[in-house]
Design an enzyme around this catalytic site. Structure first.
Site, mmCIF file in Angstrom:
data_model
loop_
_atom_site.group_PDB
_atom_site.id
_atom_site.type_symbol
_atom_site.label_atom_id
_atom_site.label_comp_id
_atom_site.label_asym_id
_atom_site.label_seq_id
_atom_site.Cartn_x
_atom_site.Cartn_y
_atom_site.Cartn_z
ATOM 1 N N ARG A 282 0.559 -10.576 6.158
ATOM 2 C CA ARG A 282 1.990 -10.863 6.309
ATOM 3 C C ARG A 282 2.586 -10.256 7.576
ATOM 4 O O ARG A 282 3.759 -10.445 7.864
ATOM 5 C CB ARG A 282 2.758 -10.361 5.074
ATOM 6 C CG ARG A 282 2.340 -11.075 3.795
ATOM 7 C CD ARG A 282 3.188 -10.648 2.609
ATOM 8 N NE ARG A 282 4.581 -11.031 2.781
ATOM 9 C CZ ARG A 282 5.546 -10.756 1.893
ATOM 10 N NH1 ARG A 282 5.244 -10.102 0.779
ATOM 11 N NH2 ARG A 282 6.777 -11.136 2.109
ATOM 12 N N ASN B 114 6.934 1.820 -4.755
ATOM 13 C CA ASN B 114 7.575 1.269 -5.945
ATOM 14 C C ASN B 114 6.785 1.557 -7.225
ATOM 15 O O ASN B 114 7.350 2.006 -8.223
ATOM 16 C CB ASN B 114 7.778 -0.237 -5.757
ATOM 17 C CG ASN B 114 8.964 -0.753 -6.546
ATOM 18 O OD1 ASN B 114 9.953 -0.042 -6.724
ATOM 19 N ND2 ASN B 114 8.879 -1.976 -7.022
ATOM 20 N N PRO C 278 0.830 -1.209 0.000
ATOM 21 C CA PRO C 278 0.000 0.000 0.000
ATOM 22 C C PRO C 278 0.864 1.258 0.000
ATOM 23 O O PRO C 278 1.765 1.406 0.833
ATOM 24 C CB PRO C 278 -0.792 -0.126 1.309
ATOM 25 C CG PRO C 278 -0.788 -1.583 1.619
ATOM 26 C CD PRO C 278 0.537 -2.090 1.137
ATOM 27 N N GLU C 279 0.617 2.145 -0.948
ATOM 28 C CA GLU C 279 1.374 3.387 -1.050
ATOM 29 C C GLU C 279 0.447 4.560 -0.742
ATOM 30 O O GLU C 279 -0.702 4.358 -0.311
ATOM 31 C CB GLU C 279 2.016 3.475 -2.430
ATOM 32 C CG GLU C 279 2.899 2.270 -2.719
ATOM 33 C CD GLU C 279 3.590 2.312 -4.071
ATOM 34 O OE1 GLU C 279 3.743 3.413 -4.644
ATOM 35 O OE2 GLU C 279 3.983 1.234 -4.569
ATOM 36 N N LYS D 120 2.628 6.955 4.206
ATOM 37 C CA LYS D 120 1.944 5.661 4.333
ATOM 38 C C LYS D 120 1.425 5.428 5.745
ATOM 39 O O LYS D 120 1.080 4.305 6.103
ATOM 40 C CB LYS D 120 2.908 4.542 3.928
ATOM 41 C CG LYS D 120 3.465 4.699 2.501
ATOM 42 C CD LYS D 120 4.527 3.667 2.196
ATOM 43 C CE LYS D 120 5.165 3.926 0.840
ATOM 44 N NZ LYS D 120 6.235 2.947 0.515
#
Length: 505
Positions: A125, A190, A2-3, A59
């Protein structure tokens, strides 16, 4: 991951559906990796307080609550997301969010609001983090972030100056790595960085120092556009323009193309970068490197060790030069900080400068042969008095062969041989008794006669060199009188030879 656009979408989701409602219950999962020093205190800190506003920078997301006490700060990590029951969540390209079951899968924090509405923070994660802070804007990590590229995009002039500060601080990083640095531009991840560089036609490995004005302007424009378009689409990638690189980059580094042009993958800033080589080329130019201040010019090289008095002086001078270089770099970094450089840029510059200093300290500062002391030739004779008397003896002999004998004496090494004097320089064909008679007629002392006797005994056949007798005497305890006597015997022999020639005639 997530950006900025995805976290902004989560912010809007919570504000639109839960703002103004009181938290009735907080259910905290038993996961100390996600909850940083607050697993046991988070429930009491949230329950009974009203959600006033939702804030975001980069973020990070945090809730402003009424009453006194700390507030929750959330970072989404790699797979974090917020779900509002019955409404949904932000859409991710490669992350499946469970919106059908409740509580959803991988739920870490569930908040039950008055009126029965529910919200959940999920993270499969477990790289996400939840903290309790009094004021995130004044505390780390939010206080260390750079400008937010969605809500705080600076003007072109300020943006250019920010790039220049990184360069003046000694940074040699590539533009992709700089864009990923949250201390420079918060919220850029990214895919956003790759999209900006693709649309601005800039290679991911383009050195920041070589960025031209046209490239900086194009990058600034595309950052603004991509931020606005992605937020307007509520971070729903299906609503992104069809010509965006975003739609073609998720191939697991497999061959792909956009508009018939190949997409390639390289690693920059420890992240995989997608780019189009046909459109994004490395450019070598003056760019920001021409904006370096005078103080950043290379420090003068240390004087060569050859000019120093000795090796120790050379090392001291080289060390002073290295310290001066390090001091100038630190001063430059401090100046950049004073001008407003981001803390991340300062830290990167200090590390680069420290490494360079260490390398320079390990390198030799100048010629290191013998540490400044040239190799000296061995002494002519181990004992100086012997050499002096031998030279005097050759002068008395007054002959070329005697001088050659003195040269051999000076060439003797390590004291294994003593004075080698050419005492008997006569022809090998001369009678062996000639030196003895000459010595007697010349009125020489007993030492000279003894030296001549030694020559007779050693050279009875006439085949050995006459100077061997003098050399033998010279090796016996290094006595100077023996060397002088041998030289005198040679001189006496030279005086006797013409007389024998006359008698023959």
């Amino acid at each position: 991951m997530p950006e900025g656009p995805e976290v902004e979408s989560a912010k809007s989701l919570v504000e639109k559906n839960l703002s103004g409602l009181r938290i009735k219950q907080a259910i905290v999962a038993d996961d100390e990796k996600v909850f940083v020093n607050c697993k046991d205190t988070l429930q009491s800190a949230l329950e009974g307080r009203r959600l006033l506003e939702v804030k975001r920078k980069g973020k990070y997301l945090w809730f402003l609550l009424d009453g006194e006490g700390p507030i929750p700060l959330i970072h989404f990590g790699m797979t974090g997301s917020i779900i509002v029951q019955g409404v949904g969540s932000a859409k991710y390209t490669r992350i499946n969010i469970d919106t059908e079951n409740w509580p959803p899968r991988f739920c870490k924090l569930e908040l039950v609001f008055e009126g029965g509405k529910r919200m959940a923070f999920v993270d499969g994660r477990r790289f996400g983090k939840v903290k309790l802070q009094s004021n995130p804007l004044t505390e780390e990590p939010v206080s260390k972030l750079g400008f937010d590229f969605i809500s705080e995009m600076p003007s072109l002039e300020a943006f250019t100056e920010a790039l220049a500060r990184f360069q003046r601080a000694g940074s040699s990083m590539r533009i992709k790595a700089l864009l990923l640095d949250q201390a420079f531009a918060a919220g850029v991840g990214n895919w956003v960085a790759d999209e900006v560089l693709y649309q601005a036609r800039i290679h991911p490995e383009q050195p920041v120092a070589d960025m031209e004005a046209a490239q900086i302007k194009a990058m600034h424009t595309k950052m603004l556009e991509i931020g606005q378009i992605s937020v307007a689409a509520n971070a729903d990638y299906t609503e992104f323009p069809p010509d965006w690189l975003f739609h073609y980059r998720w191939t697991g580094k497999q061959a792909s193309s956009i508009d018939g042009k190949k997409i390639d993958f390289i690693t920059v800033g420890s992240r995989t970068s997608a780019y189009v080589p046909a459109l994004q080329k490395l450019v070598k130019g003056s760019g920001l490197s021409s904006q370096k201040p005078v103080s950043k010019k290379a420090a003068p090289k240390a004087p060569k060790a050859a000019k120093a008095k000795n090796g120790q002086d050379a090392e001291e001078e080289g060390g002073k030069a290295t310290k001066q270089q390090g001091s100038k770099r630190k001063a430059s970094a401090a100046a950049a900080k004073a001008e407003g450089a981001s803390p991340g840029a300062e830290q990167q510059d200090e590390e680069a400068a420290g490494e360079l200093e260490e390398q320079q300290q390990q390198k030799p500062t100048g010629p290191q042969k013998g540490r400044g002391n040239k190799r000296k030739a061995p002494s002519s004779v181990p004992e100086a008095p012997v050499a002096a008397e031998c030279e005097g003896a050759t002068a008395e002999g007054d002959g070329a062969e005697d001088k050659a004998g003195a040269g051999r004496v000076r060439g003797v090494k390590q004291g294994n041989k003593r004075a080698r004097v050419s005492a008997a320089a006569a022809s090998p064909a001369a009678p062996a008794t000639a030196p003895k008679k000459a010595a007697g007629k010349g009125g020489r002392n007993k030492d000279a006669a003894a030296a001549a006797d030694g020559a007779d005994n050693e050279d009875a056949t006439g085949g050995a060199k006459p100077e061997a007798a003098g050399a033998k005497r010279g090796r016996q305890q290094g006595k100077t009188k023996a060397a002088a006597a041998a030289a005198s015997a040679g001189a006496s022999e030279k005086g006797a030879r013409p007389k024998r020639g006359s008698a023959a005639k």
